[in-house]
Design an enzyme around this catalytic site. Structure first.
Site, mmCIF file in Angstrom:
data_model
loop_
_atom_site.group_PDB
_atom_site.id
_atom_site.type_symbol
_atom_site.label_atom_id
_atom_site.label_comp_id
_atom_site.label_asym_id
_atom_site.label_seq_id
_atom_site.Cartn_x
_atom_site.Cartn_y
_atom_site.Cartn_z
ATOM 1 N N ASP A 81 7.957 -0.535 -3.457
ATOM 2 C CA ASP A 81 6.632 -0.384 -4.052
ATOM 3 C C ASP A 81 6.363 1.119 -4.156
ATOM 4 O O ASP A 81 6.967 1.910 -3.425
ATOM 5 C CB ASP A 81 5.593 -1.069 -3.158
ATOM 6 N N ASP A 108 3.700 -2.201 1.213
ATOM 7 C CA ASP A 108 2.641 -2.025 2.212
ATOM 8 C C ASP A 108 1.373 -2.807 1.906
ATOM 9 O O ASP A 108 0.483 -2.889 2.740
ATOM 10 C CB ASP A 108 2.287 -0.536 2.324
ATOM 11 N N ASP A 119 2.273 -6.902 -2.336
ATOM 12 C CA ASP A 119 3.717 -6.841 -2.074
ATOM 13 C C ASP A 119 4.204 -8.044 -1.254
ATOM 14 O O ASP A 119 5.415 -8.272 -1.156
ATOM 15 C CB ASP A 119 4.078 -5.558 -1.315
#
Length: 637
Positions: free
Chosen positions: A336, A535, A539
């Site tokens: 990410d 995080d 996600d």
């Protein structure tokens, strides 16, 4: 009765339920550890036969109850014996020939592994609970001229709901009245809040920062993007890995073979080899003991726990040995962007003013206006100005917040407009300083303009800064032959700029949570083992879908719960270190497995050839278990 007396009574009323919850969660582990204490006591009192046997029997019952119950129920349900039943038979066989301690140790090791398995299952259930807590349970439904508070399950497609500043959007829909700024980080991962106006789509679970909006429901509660996230996590966690399926098949075959051979050994040698009935039964019981997979079980668990402890000291939290095993075979890893490769907070990178305007005066003016705003960009600007100048900020004569565009403030009688290019005059903003905004945008930066009565005063560029250790961490992974990908909800321009800066092999932009899952699945189709690092809540489905989910320590609770590995200090360089630990653990586990199988085969052959007496069989069986445990403990260093 006074308040003090009531407060004193509260803990007493809660104590039974707390105790019940504790035993429901940790009951198996407590039973396993208590059986270990009983085994130790039985060994200490071994000179007193009655006392030691009594303690060993208690250890059998307390430690083996859960696994025996599970084994019996599964045997009845599936009409097939399993490894739990084999361990119980082996322990009983050990007791029949007088070796209570060995049987009890067998029960203890198996009970402990079962307790850890139960703990992992409980953790998975808590992950879903964490997700559910993020979804609003109530909504303000608009009915004509009045409003009513209803449960989100009562909302239907076409209903109008009011979402006030600071509230989470309770359902997916489109804006039919008002405009505002929405923090979509929970869903898309975008670092900067997004303006929403008439006909724009909003998602359940996102946060309304500024103005009140009326939203028309377009999806039921079960169909929202947020609910899809929950479903995706549940689906990914219910899938069994290939290695797990292989172990389950192996267990079934192993149990059938061992029990069949023991049954044959109880009769055939008497008739074929002329053994006495006593010798035949004696050899059959030795076979049941030495063939039990005690050393095989110990080949993996101590090594895994040692590796997990090693990682914890280095700031790497592994949630189980299975994740370590898979990590050793990592071939591709997806990242990410916001909060993972980058810090997750926009920071000022450029300050450009028009001629004859000093940077200090410009910064003081823009910060004096922006300090009244709770927008993340405004807060970053104010924080930056406070570190750059010692001057006190002014109090604006007046201030008007224009949601989705910017702020109008009056300083010393002069009106300032601070915000987007469209807000301050798009043509002038684009032409300012020979069109420098275009090159800033190509670098993935967000631009805030300021205008007074004479035109554009200046601009401030902000960017979500890449972490210091990111580039080195990516390069180390690439040097190990691991393919790197960045998947983000940000725009293509921002994604391209950050990916170039981070040196990843590939990037995918404008991803929703379900798109991230699709990208991870695509990687799984190309590579044998795929990792995902993230995080945020958005996600979580991708973390669960990947073979190895890795969360940043400062991430959301949902990401931390869903991930298989947590980087407690947010240090991406620890991923390469974790891979080294995983590969070392796999080597030691292979050593242990080969050694334990070799010993078992050797003991079985020696028993069949009548070279092996019971004491030596026990020493060989338990000795091999101790050796593989000690070998596994090497991972502590």
């Amino acid at each position: 009765m006074d308040a003090r007396a009531l407060n004193q009574q509260k803990p007493l009323s809660n104590e039974p339920s707390q105790l019940k919850t504790f035993f429901e969660t940790h009951g198996e582990l407590v039973a396993a550890l208590f059986s270990g204490v009983l085994i130790l006591a039985g060994w200490i009192f071994s000179s007193q036969t009655t006392a030691s046997v009594t303690l060993f029997i208690l250890a059998y019952v307390i430690g083996g109850f859960a696994k025996a119950k599970e084994g019996i129920e599964e045997t009845i349900e599936n009409k097939e014996l399993n490894v739990e039943m084999l361990m119980i038979f082996a322990a009983i066989g050990s007791a029949i020939i007088g070796y209570w301690l060995e049987g009890a140790m067998l029960i203890f090791i198996f009970a402990l592994s079962g307790a850890l398995e139960t703990y992992t299952m409980n953790k998975s259930n808590r992950e879903i609970s964490s997700l559910m807590e993020m979804q609003p349970q109530e909504a303000t439904r608009v009915l004509g001229d009045h409003e009513e508070i209803v449960h989100v399950s009562e909302l239907a497609i076409g209903d109008l709901i009011l979402v006030k500043p600071g509230e989470r959007v309770p359902a997916d829909g489109e804006v039919v009245q008002g405009q505002t700024t929405i923090d979509q980080a929970a869903i898309t991962g975008e670092a900067v809040p997004v303006m929403k106006q008439l006909n724009d789509e909003v998602f359940a679970g996102t946060v309304n920062i500024k103005g009140a909006i009326t939203v028309k429901i377009t999806k039921t509660t079960e169909e929202t993007l947020f609910q899809k996230i929950i479903n995706l996590v549940q689906s990914a966690q219910s899938e069994k890995s290939p290695s797990q399926l292989f172990i389950e098949r192996f267990e079934g075959i192993y149990v059938k073979v061992v029990l069949s051979v023991v049954a044959i050994m109880m009769f055939l040698p008497h008739y074929v080899l002329g053994w006495s009935w006593t010798e035949t039964f004696y050899r059959a019981m030795i076979l049941l003991v030495v063939a039990s997979p005690c050393a095989l079980v110990a080949s993996i668990m101590p090594a895994s726990l040692s590796a997990i402890s090693n990682g914890a000291r280095k700031g790497i939290l592994f949630k189980g040995g299975a994740h370590l095993e898979r990590l050793a075979h990592l071939e591709a890893i997806a990242f990410d962007k916001t909060g993972t490769l980058t810090r997750g907070k926009p920071e000022v990178t450029d300050v450009i003013t028009r001629d004859h305007v000093t940077e200090e005066d410009f910064l003081k003016g823009i910060a004096s206006i922006e300090r009244q705003s709770n927008h993340p960009l405004a807060q970053s600007i104010v924080q930056y100005v406070k570190t750059k100048t010692a001057s006190d900020l002014q109090q604006p004569d007046s201030l008007e917040d224009v949601p989705g565009y910017g702020v109008i403030g009056v300083l010393s009688g002069v009106e300032w407009k601070v915000g987007k290019a469209d807000f301050v005059g798009k043509e002038e903003a684009i032409a300012f300083h020979e069109g420098i905004s275009a090159s800033l945008a190509e670098d993935g930066k967000t631009i805030v303009y300021a205008r007074d009565e004479h035109g554009i005063v200046g601009l401030i560029a902000l960017k979500d800064i890449v972490r210091e250790e990111t580039i080195a961490a990516i390069e180390e992974l690439k040097a190990s032959g691991i393919f790197t990908v960045m998947i983000t909800g940000d725009s293509v321009k921002t994604a391209e700029a950050i990916s170039n800066e981070c040196h990843v092999d590939q990037y995918v932009a404008e991803c929703l949570p379900e798109t991230k899952v699709d990208e991870v699945k695509a990687l799984k189709g190309k590579f044998q083992t795929v990792g995902m690092v993230g995080d945020g809540i958005n996600d979580a489905p991708a973390l669960a879908t990947s073979h190895i989910g890795i969360a940043m320590g400062e991430g959301t609770d949902v990401a931390l719960e869903t991930a298989d590995i947590v980087l407690m200090k947010n240090d991406l360089s620890k991923i390469a270190e974790a891979i080294k630990v995983a590969k070392r653990m796999n080597r030691i586990v292979k050593q242990n497995v080969i050694f334990s199988i070799t010993v078992i085969l050797l003991l079985i052959c020696s028993n069949f050839l009548q070279f092996l007496d019971l004491p030596f069989g026990v020493i060989g069986h338990e000795g091999s278990t101790i050796l593989v445990i000690l070998n596994g403990l090497r991972l502590l260093k």
